[in-house]
Design a protein around this motif. Structure first.
Motif, PDB file in Angstrom:
ATOM      1  N   THR A  79       0.829  -1.213   0.000  1.00 33.93           N
ATOM      2  CA  THR A  79       0.000   0.000   0.000  1.00 33.93           C
ATOM      3  C   THR A  79       0.869   1.272   0.000  1.00 33.93           C
ATOM      4  O   THR A  79       0.381   2.357   0.237  1.00 33.93           O
ATOM      5  N   ASN A  80       2.176   1.095  -0.227  1.00 33.96           N
ATOM      6  CA  ASN A  80       3.013   2.293  -0.273  1.00 33.96           C
ATOM      7  C   ASN A  80       3.781   2.366  -1.605  1.00 33.96           C
ATOM      8  O   ASN A  80       3.778   1.407  -2.388  1.00 33.96           O
ATOM      9  N   THR A  81       4.451   3.500  -1.818  1.00 33.18           N
ATOM     10  CA  THR A  81       5.116   3.716  -3.104  1.00 33.18           C
ATOM     11  C   THR A  81       6.410   2.901  -3.236  1.00 33.18           C
ATOM     12  O   THR A  81       6.942   2.738  -4.325  1.00 33.18           O
ATOM     13  N   TYR A  82       6.921   2.385  -2.107  1.00 30.38           N
ATOM     14  CA  TYR A  82       8.167   1.591  -2.163  1.00 30.38           C
ATOM     15  C   TYR A  82       7.889   0.129  -2.547  1.00 30.38           C
ATOM     16  O   TYR A  82       8.805  -0.647  -2.799  1.00 30.38           O
ATOM     17  N   GLY A  83       6.657  -0.258  -2.487  1.00 35.04           N
ATOM     18  CA  GLY A  83       6.320  -1.658  -2.807  1.00 35.04           C
ATOM     19  C   GLY A  83       6.621  -2.605  -1.655  1.00 35.04           C
ATOM     20  O   GLY A  83       6.684  -3.824  -1.839  1.00 35.04           O
ATOM     21  N   SER A  84       6.784  -2.062  -0.440  1.00 35.91           N
ATOM     22  CA  SER A  84       7.078  -2.950   0.696  1.00 35.91           C
ATOM     23  C   SER A  84       5.781  -3.323   1.430  1.00 35.91           C
ATOM     24  O   SER A  84       4.751  -2.644   1.308  1.00 35.91           O
ATOM     25  N   VAL A  85       5.860  -4.420   2.193  1.00 36.06           N
ATOM     26  CA  VAL A  85       4.664  -4.872   2.931  1.00 36.06           C
ATOM     27  C   VAL A  85       4.947  -4.968   4.436  1.00 36.06           C
ATOM     28  O   VAL A  85       4.098  -5.386   5.206  1.00 36.06           O
ATOM     29  N   ASP A  86       6.176  -4.583   4.826  1.00 34.59           N
ATOM     30  CA  ASP A  86       6.562  -4.725   6.227  1.00 34.59           C
ATOM     31  C   ASP A  86       6.899  -3.376   6.834  1.00 34.59           C
ATOM     32  O   ASP A  86       7.170  -2.408   6.113  1.00 34.59           O
ATOM     33  N   ASP A  87       6.882  -3.325   8.155  1.00 36.37           N
ATOM     34  CA  ASP A  87       7.222  -2.073   8.852  1.00 36.37           C
ATOM     35  C   ASP A  87       7.736  -2.406  10.252  1.00 36.37           C
ATOM     36  O   ASP A  87       7.638  -3.556  10.694  1.00 36.37           O
TER      37      ASP A  87
END
Ligand code: SAM
Length: 244
Positions: free
Chosen positions: A42-50
């Motif tokens: 859901t972000n512009t970096y294409g990541s799914v973790d935080d």
């Protein structure tokens, strides 16, 4: 049966399911629907973790991509999160799952996944053992392989599935193949006798004895029939005599 898997690395699952169980897909006993979690970032970096709230090591897969990916599946069925914190997966579970029409497996990575997804979207958490893997993909492959074996028609000889270790709460026991005598190491004579009744009784007694030796915890749970008690007693007496 329709098996959906949500994963960051679905290619690990694809490459592990070849051979006998892989034929389940080519012969349409089951369909494998691999969902790439990265496509639901859901972000512009294409990541799914935080990073985890409250601090702590590592990264967590967020609820948003997980929820989006789950909602993209038409027939979710039973939703299983693979986790070292889950109940231990076993043969009874594999047999239970093989009768489902739809199942969805969630594979975690890093430090795992946001608890809110588990609490609100997952029906069951399962572990494949008390150790830590780097991701849920290998666990998913284990679960899928054992489910497929229990779908009628996948394994040519269904008798072999029914007689496998753990299918009836006991281990299968000793098996031998040719030659019958290898440098003096002989196959038990009864197996060469051609007496089918005696061979069957030997297999029952041997299976019980092997279970008692290797897995006393399983053996304690078996409700032995009167006949089985006698077969096992005779088998153990025979072993004692052979030792003398
Ligand atoms: N930090 C987590 C904990 O201590 O419970 C472990 C996370 S693990 C490194 C990353 C992912 O691997 C998990 O989310 C899960 O999907 C998978 N995994 C690891 N061990 C597993 C096991 N024994 N059974 C099933 N899945 C496992």
């Amino acid at each position: 049966m329709n098996i959906n898997v949500i994963s960051l690395f679905p290619e690990i699952i694809e490459s592990s399911l070849k051979g006998l169980t892989g034929k389940a897909f080519t012969k349409n006993h089951a369909q494998l629907n691999l969902i790439k979690l990265k496509e639901f970032s859901t972000n512009t970096y294409g990541s799914v973790d935080d990073t985890p709230y409250g601090g702590g090591e590592g990264m967590l897969i967020g609820i948003e991509p997980l929820e989006k990916s789950l909602n993209s599946i038409e027939k979710k069925g039973h939703v299983v999160n693979l986790s070292p914190q889950g109940k231990l997966f076993n043969q009874n579970k594999a047999i239970e799952f093989a009768s489902l029409k739809n199942i969805t497996l969630i594979c975690g990575r890093y430090e795992g996944i946001d608890q809110r997804f588990i609490d609100n979207y997952v029906d069951e958490e399962l572990s494949i053992g008390d150790y830590i893997l780097s991701g849920g993909e290998i666990a998913a492959s284990v679960v899928i392989d054992s489910i497929l074996r229990n779908i009628p028609g996948v394994i040519g000889n269904e008798d072999s599935v029914a007689k496998d270790s753990h299918s009836s709460g006991r281990l299968k026991g000793h098996s031998y193949t040719k030659p019958s005598d290898f440098n003096g190491l002989k196959v038990p004579e009864i197996l060469l006798s051609g007496d089918h009744k005696k061979i069957e009784e030997w297999k029952i007694a041997n299976s019980l004895w092997v279970t008692k030796q290797k897995r006393p915890d399983l053996f304690k749970q078996i409700q032995l029939s009167e006949k089985e008690v006698i077969l096992l007693r005779d088998y153990e007496n025979q072993l004692k005599q052979n030792e003398q």
